[in-house]
Design a protein around this motif. Structure first.
Motif, short mmCIF file in Angstrom:
data_model
loop_
_atom_site.label_atom_id
_atom_site.label_comp_id
_atom_site.label_asym_id
_atom_site.label_seq_id
_atom_site.Cartn_x
_atom_site.Cartn_y
_atom_site.Cartn_z
N ASN A 1 130.41 1.76 106.39
CA ASN A 1 130.34 3.12 106.92
C ASN A 1 129.05 3.78 106.43
N VAL A 2 128.05 3.81 107.29
CA VAL A 2 126.75 4.37 106.93
C VAL A 2 126.63 5.75 107.56
N GLU A 3 126.31 6.72 106.74
CA GLU A 3 126.18 8.10 107.21
C GLU A 3 124.86 8.31 107.93
N LEU B 1 119.73 -0.96 103.32
CA LEU B 1 120.25 0.39 103.41
C LEU B 1 119.41 1.39 102.60
N GLU B 2 118.14 1.09 102.40
CA GLU B 2 117.28 2.02 101.69
C GLU B 2 116.75 3.09 102.65
N MET B 3 116.34 4.21 102.07
CA MET B 3 115.72 5.27 102.85
C MET B 3 114.58 5.86 102.02
N ARG C 1 115.35 5.54 98.03
CA ARG C 1 116.73 5.68 97.58
C ARG C 1 117.67 4.94 98.52
N SER C 2 118.93 4.99 98.22
CA SER C 2 119.96 4.41 99.08
C SER C 2 120.42 5.44 100.09
N LYS C 3 120.72 4.97 101.28
CA LYS C 3 121.42 5.81 102.24
C LYS C 3 122.82 6.07 101.68
N ARG C 4 123.44 7.11 102.15
CA ARG C 4 124.83 7.39 101.77
C ARG C 4 125.73 6.48 102.61
N GLN D 1 130.74 12.20 106.33
CA GLN D 1 131.99 12.07 107.08
C GLN D 1 132.62 10.70 106.93
N VAL D 2 131.86 9.63 107.20
CA VAL D 2 132.45 8.28 107.26
C VAL D 2 132.44 7.53 105.93
N SER D 3 131.75 8.07 104.92
CA SER D 3 131.68 7.37 103.64
C SER D 3 132.61 7.98 102.59
N THR D 4 133.51 8.84 103.01
CA THR D 4 134.40 9.54 102.09
C THR D 4 135.54 8.64 101.61
N ALA D 5 136.16 9.05 100.53
CA ALA D 5 137.33 8.34 100.02
C ALA D 5 138.47 8.38 101.03
#
Length: 160
Positions: A141-143, A112-114, A124-127, A149-153
Protein backbone atom coordinates in the motif's frame (compact mmCIF):
# COMPACT_ATOMS: atom_id res chain seq x y z
CA UNK A 1 11.72 -1.05 -10.38
CA UNK A 2 9.19 -0.93 -7.55
CA UNK A 3 8.51 -4.10 -5.58
CA UNK A 4 5.06 -5.59 -6.06
CA UNK A 5 2.77 -8.17 -4.52
CA UNK A 6 4.24 -11.63 -5.03
CA UNK A 7 7.86 -10.43 -5.04
CA UNK A 8 10.48 -11.61 -2.58
CA UNK A 9 11.81 -8.85 -0.36
CA UNK A 10 15.35 -7.76 -1.25
CA UNK A 11 18.34 -8.57 0.91
CA UNK A 12 19.57 -5.62 2.93
CA UNK A 13 20.78 -4.77 6.41
CA UNK A 14 18.75 -2.54 8.69
CA UNK A 15 19.72 -1.50 12.21
CA UNK A 16 17.86 -1.71 15.51
CA UNK A 17 18.76 -0.60 18.99
CA UNK A 18 19.36 -3.26 21.63
CA UNK A 19 20.39 -3.10 25.29
CA UNK A 20 23.97 -3.49 24.01
CA UNK A 21 23.68 -0.72 21.41
CA UNK A 22 23.01 -0.71 17.67
CA UNK A 23 22.67 -4.14 16.04
CA UNK A 24 22.35 -5.14 12.39
CA UNK A 25 19.19 -6.90 11.21
CA UNK A 26 19.42 -8.80 7.94
CA UNK A 27 16.11 -8.60 6.12
CA UNK A 28 16.43 -12.20 4.89
CA UNK A 29 16.50 -13.38 8.50
CA UNK A 30 14.00 -10.86 9.89
CA UNK A 31 11.23 -11.82 7.47
CA UNK A 32 12.00 -15.55 7.12
CA UNK A 33 9.24 -17.89 8.26
CA UNK A 34 7.12 -15.11 9.72
CA UNK A 35 4.18 -12.87 8.93
CA UNK A 36 5.24 -9.25 9.34
CA UNK A 37 3.33 -6.01 8.91
CA UNK A 38 5.86 -3.35 8.06
CA UNK A 39 5.34 0.32 7.39
CA UNK A 40 7.67 3.08 6.36
CA UNK A 41 7.52 6.79 6.91
CA UNK A 42 9.36 9.71 5.30
CA UNK A 43 10.94 10.62 8.64
CA UNK A 44 10.87 10.08 12.36
CA UNK A 45 9.38 12.93 14.38
CA UNK A 46 7.70 14.43 11.29
CA UNK A 47 4.08 15.62 11.69
CA UNK A 48 1.88 12.90 10.12
CA UNK A 49 4.34 10.16 11.03
CA UNK A 50 4.34 11.14 14.73
CA UNK A 51 0.71 12.20 15.11
CA UNK A 52 -0.98 9.42 13.13
CA UNK A 53 1.09 6.74 11.43
CA UNK A 54 3.19 5.26 14.26
CA UNK A 55 0.51 5.87 16.93
CA UNK A 56 -2.06 4.04 14.80
CA UNK A 57 0.07 0.90 14.68
CA UNK A 58 0.81 1.11 18.41
CA UNK A 59 -2.91 1.43 19.18
CA UNK A 60 -3.90 -1.43 16.84
CA UNK A 61 -0.96 -3.73 17.64
CA UNK A 62 -3.01 -6.26 19.64
CA UNK A 63 -5.69 -6.42 16.93
CA UNK A 64 -3.06 -6.89 14.22
CA UNK A 65 -1.19 -9.59 16.14
CA UNK A 66 -4.49 -11.36 16.86
CA UNK A 67 -4.76 -11.89 13.08
CA UNK A 68 -1.64 -14.10 13.11
CA UNK A 69 1.01 -11.42 12.64
CA UNK A 70 4.33 -12.24 14.28
CA UNK A 71 5.74 -8.73 14.25
CA UNK A 72 4.93 -5.13 13.39
CA UNK A 73 7.90 -3.07 12.24
CA UNK A 74 8.43 0.55 11.31
CA UNK A 75 11.38 1.76 9.32
CA UNK A 76 12.59 5.07 7.97
CA UNK A 77 15.64 6.56 6.35
CA UNK A 78 16.94 7.79 9.68
CA UNK A 79 19.78 6.61 11.89
CA UNK A 80 19.22 4.02 14.61
CA UNK A 81 19.57 6.58 17.41
CA UNK A 82 16.76 8.73 15.98
CA UNK A 83 14.52 5.69 15.39
CA UNK A 84 15.16 4.48 18.95
CA UNK A 85 14.38 7.90 20.45
CA UNK A 86 11.25 8.22 18.33
CA UNK A 87 10.03 4.78 19.35
CA UNK A 88 10.60 5.56 23.02
CA UNK A 89 8.87 8.94 22.81
CA UNK A 90 5.86 7.34 21.08
CA UNK A 91 5.61 4.38 23.47
CA UNK A 92 6.36 1.81 20.75
CA UNK A 93 8.44 -0.49 22.95
CA UNK A 94 6.94 -3.96 23.01
CA UNK A 95 4.49 -3.25 20.19
CA UNK A 96 6.35 -1.92 17.13
CA UNK A 97 9.94 -2.78 16.25
CA UNK A 98 11.82 0.33 15.17
CA UNK A 99 14.28 -0.23 12.31
CA UNK A 100 16.70 2.23 10.75
CA UNK A 101 17.52 2.29 7.04
CA UNK A 102 20.11 5.00 7.52
CA UNK A 103 21.82 4.50 4.17
CA UNK A 104 18.50 4.11 2.29
CA UNK A 105 19.72 0.76 0.91
CA UNK A 106 16.56 -1.23 1.69
CA UNK A 107 14.27 1.59 0.56
CA UNK A 108 16.13 1.90 -2.75
CA UNK A 109 16.11 -1.89 -3.23
CA UNK A 110 12.31 -1.77 -2.79
CA UNK A 111 12.11 1.04 -5.36
CA UNK A 112 10.17 3.15 -2.88
CA UNK A 113 12.51 6.09 -2.36
CA UNK A 114 11.51 9.69 -2.93
CA UNK A 115 13.43 12.92 -3.20
CA UNK A 116 12.44 15.18 -0.30
CA UNK A 117 15.31 17.61 -0.92
CA UNK A 118 12.80 20.40 -1.40
CA UNK A 119 11.93 19.97 2.28
CA UNK A 120 15.59 19.73 3.34
CA UNK A 121 15.31 15.98 3.99
CA UNK A 122 17.23 14.46 1.05
CA UNK A 123 16.34 11.00 -0.23
CA UNK A 124 13.71 9.33 1.96
CA UNK A 125 11.16 6.55 1.86
CA UNK A 126 7.71 7.01 0.45
CA UNK A 127 4.96 6.45 3.00
CA UNK A 128 3.73 2.86 2.64
CA UNK A 129 2.77 -0.32 4.42
CA UNK A 130 3.09 -3.93 3.41
CA UNK A 131 2.41 -7.39 4.65
CA UNK A 132 5.13 -9.97 4.10
CA UNK A 133 4.84 -13.68 4.67
CA UNK A 134 8.07 -15.66 4.76
CA UNK A 135 9.84 -12.81 2.96
CA UNK A 136 7.26 -12.50 0.18
CA UNK A 137 5.05 -9.44 -0.28
CA UNK A 138 1.36 -10.34 0.07
CA UNK A 139 0.02 -6.76 0.30
CA UNK A 140 1.55 -3.41 -0.63
CA UNK A 141 0.00 0.00 0.00
CA UNK A 142 1.93 3.01 -1.30
CA UNK A 143 0.54 6.45 -0.54
CA UNK A 144 0.25 9.22 -3.07
CA UNK A 145 2.40 12.24 -2.12
CA UNK A 146 0.88 14.00 0.88
CA UNK A 147 -1.77 11.32 1.43
CA UNK A 148 -2.40 9.15 4.48
CA UNK A 149 -5.09 6.59 3.67
CA UNK A 150 -3.88 3.18 2.47
CA UNK A 151 -0.84 2.73 4.73
CA UNK A 152 -2.75 3.02 8.02
CA UNK A 153 -3.04 0.35 10.69
CA UNK A 154 -6.77 0.24 10.08
CA UNK A 155 -6.23 -0.54 6.40
CA UNK A 156 -3.66 -3.22 7.24
CA UNK A 157 -6.25 -4.90 9.46
CA UNK A 158 -8.61 -5.21 6.48
CA UNK A 159 -5.89 -7.05 4.55
CA UNK A 160 -5.12 -9.67 7.17
Amino acid sequence: MTIKVGDKLPSATLTTMTADGPAPIKTDEFFAGRKVVVFSVPGAFTPTCSAKHLPGFIEKAADIKAKGVDEIACFAVNDVFVMNAWGKSAGAEGTVTMLADGSCAFTKALGLEMDASGFGMGIRSKRFSMIAEDGKVTALNVEEPGAFQVSTAEHALTQL
